[in-house]
Design an enzyme around this catalytic site. Structure first.
Site, PDB file in Angstrom:
ATOM      1  N   ASP A 177       0.819  -1.217   0.000  1.00  0.00           N
ATOM      2  CA  ASP A 177       0.000   0.000   0.000  1.00  0.00           C
ATOM      3  C   ASP A 177       0.852   1.266   0.000  1.00  0.00           C
ATOM      4  O   ASP A 177       0.421   2.303   0.482  1.00  0.00           O
ATOM      5  CB  ASP A 177      -0.952   0.007   1.208  1.00  0.00           C
ATOM      6  CG  ASP A 177      -0.219  -0.182   2.521  1.00  0.00           C
ATOM      7  OD1 ASP A 177       1.008  -0.367   2.508  1.00  0.00           O
ATOM      8  OD2 ASP A 177      -0.888  -0.134   3.569  1.00  0.00           O
ATOM      9  N   ASP A 221       1.888   6.642   1.829  1.00  0.00           N
ATOM     10  CA  ASP A 221       1.181   5.468   2.326  1.00  0.00           C
ATOM     11  C   ASP A 221      -0.289   5.711   2.005  1.00  0.00           C
ATOM     12  O   ASP A 221      -0.885   6.650   2.529  1.00  0.00           O
ATOM     13  CB  ASP A 221       1.427   5.382   3.835  1.00  0.00           C
ATOM     14  CG  ASP A 221       0.560   4.352   4.523  1.00  0.00           C
ATOM     15  OD1 ASP A 221      -0.370   3.822   3.894  1.00  0.00           O
ATOM     16  OD2 ASP A 221       0.804   4.087   5.712  1.00  0.00           O
ATOM     17  N   LYS A 268       4.451   4.911  18.010  1.00  0.00           N
ATOM     18  CA  LYS A 268       3.915   6.277  17.903  1.00  0.00           C
ATOM     19  C   LYS A 268       4.091   7.021  19.228  1.00  0.00           C
ATOM     20  O   LYS A 268       3.751   6.501  20.285  1.00  0.00           O
ATOM     21  CB  LYS A 268       2.416   6.213  17.573  1.00  0.00           C
ATOM     22  CG  LYS A 268       2.161   5.558  16.252  1.00  0.00           C
ATOM     23  CD  LYS A 268       0.678   5.433  15.963  1.00  0.00           C
ATOM     24  CE  LYS A 268       0.480   4.723  14.657  1.00  0.00           C
ATOM     25  NZ  LYS A 268       0.044   3.355  14.764  1.00  0.00           N
TER      26      LYS A 268
END
Ligand code: GTP
Length: 352
Positions: free
Chosen positions: A106, A215, A157
């Site tokens: 992707d 992305d 993250k």
């Protein structure tokens, strides 16, 4: 090539079609990556499939059209990114020291895959990760490196990222390293394999570039990717027409009094009527954009019907859905396939 994810963030587009097969700039998304990989010397590709696995072979066959040899490997239960790589390794024919390129299905990337492989081989690394720089790394795992390009950590993250370099989803593994990934269970390369290799002192290299990278995991990014390909911001050997303001696929009808551009693609057999304005959008096969409708940065699914004067902006309309006159759908609104929105059902403006 990792192509087994469910693509939940792209629903409803991915309810019927897996993300790597979504029509993008006129061809299945993955065609762009396959053509680019071929241009860098890749000859054989193993697809790690799971979600809607049966749809891949009818689309790409044995790969002859790309000058590639394609093999399809299936996961009964999704095994995660690492488990999928381990499972697909069954179909590899190379020796333990050979480099194996792994691509997320992707990503659109303009980086030099050949150079990434060369650096990996020259440094005798365990894994070489393509890294890209983003303005806001807090949404991604960030990947700091030392002065020699060695990856020092793989951080989840965080609100205060230590670097704006992130994992770009293209790896070179030394084959023997893939064989150390546990077999038959869910493994994440991001959460388990890479941090484990770094911890164990293996040489994990970063290959950082500032080349085009996207992305396409969300609808906004998907529309942007299609637009960038149509406009030629990322060169793709798979583009079905020369890059420009728009690509019109065979059998589509665009009225001379319609304005279509900004990197839009008009699907096969689709119809855009007089006075409609379509900018930077993906129009599916056989859809209708009726007179005076405005479609901006949106996806209109296969066979969907957009009535006269409708306004779509940053919207996703599922296959065969119908949007009646007087509707205004903006800011990420998603309409599920087959849904019929009656006249004046949704309007965001206060002047409705
Ligand atoms: P979201 O559900 O929207 O997060 O999308 P996704 O399912 O594609 O997940 P993500 O974007 O994290 O996946 C990165 C890449 O790995 C994509 O190319 C996926 O197709 C692939 N992938 C993710 N999980 C699996 C899996 O369990 N098996 C296989 N074969 N591929 C996977």
């Amino acid at each position: 090539m990792l192509v087994g994810g469910q693509g939940t963030r792209l629903r409803p587009l991915t309810l019927g079609v897996p993300k790597p097969l979504l029509p993008t700039a006129g061809v299945p998304f993955l065609a762009h990556q396959l053509a680019r990989a071929r241009a860098f010397g890749v000859r054989r590709v193993v697809f790690a499939t799971s979600y809607r696995a049966e749809m891949f072979r009818p689309t790409f066959g044995d790969g002859e059209a790309f000058g590639l040899s394609l093999t399809y490997v299936y996961e009964e239960e999704p095994l995660g990114t690492g488990g999928a790589i381990r499972n697909a390794a069954r179909a590899l024919t190379c020796g333990p020291d050979a480099p194996v390129l792994v691509l997320n299905g992707d990503i659109l990337s303009g980086h030099d895959i050949g150079e990434q492989v060369r650096r990996h081989v020259a440094a005798r690394a365990a894994v070489t990760l393509h890294l890209t720089e983003v303005d806001d790394p807090s949404r991604f795992g960030c990947v700091p490196t030392d002065a020699d390009g060695r990856v020092t950590a793989f951080l989840e993250k965080t609100p205060n990222p230590v670097t704006n370099r992130i994992n770009a989803g293209c790896y070179v593994f030394t084959r023997s390293v893939i064989d150390t990934i546990p077999e038959g269970r869910v493994v994440s390369v991001e959460r388990e394999t890479f941090p484990g290799l770094i911890e164990a002192g293996a040489l994990v290299l970063g290959y950082a570039t500032r080349s085009y990278w996207l992305d396409v995991g969300t609808p906004e990014a998907f529309v942007q990717g299609s637009r960038d390909l149509v406009l030629g911001r990322l060169a793709s050997p798979a583009l079905p027409a020369p890059p420009g303001e728009l690509i019109v696929l065979p059998g589509a009808e665009v009225s001379p009094e319609a304005k279509v551009g900004g990197g839009s693609v008009v699907g096969a057999g689709a119809k855009v009527e007089a006075g409609a304005a379509v900018t930077g959008s993906v129009l599916g096969d056989g859809c209708l954009i009726a007179a005076g409708a405005t479609v901006t940065d949106s996806v209109v699914g296969r066979g969907a019907r957009i009535a006269e004067g409708v306004v779509l902006r940053d919207a996703v309309i599922g296959d065969d859905a119908e949007v009646g006159p007087g509707n205004e759908l903006i800011r990420g609104v998603r309409v599920w396939p087959g849904v019929v929105l009656p006249e004046r059902a949704v309007r965001f403006s206060s002047d409705a």
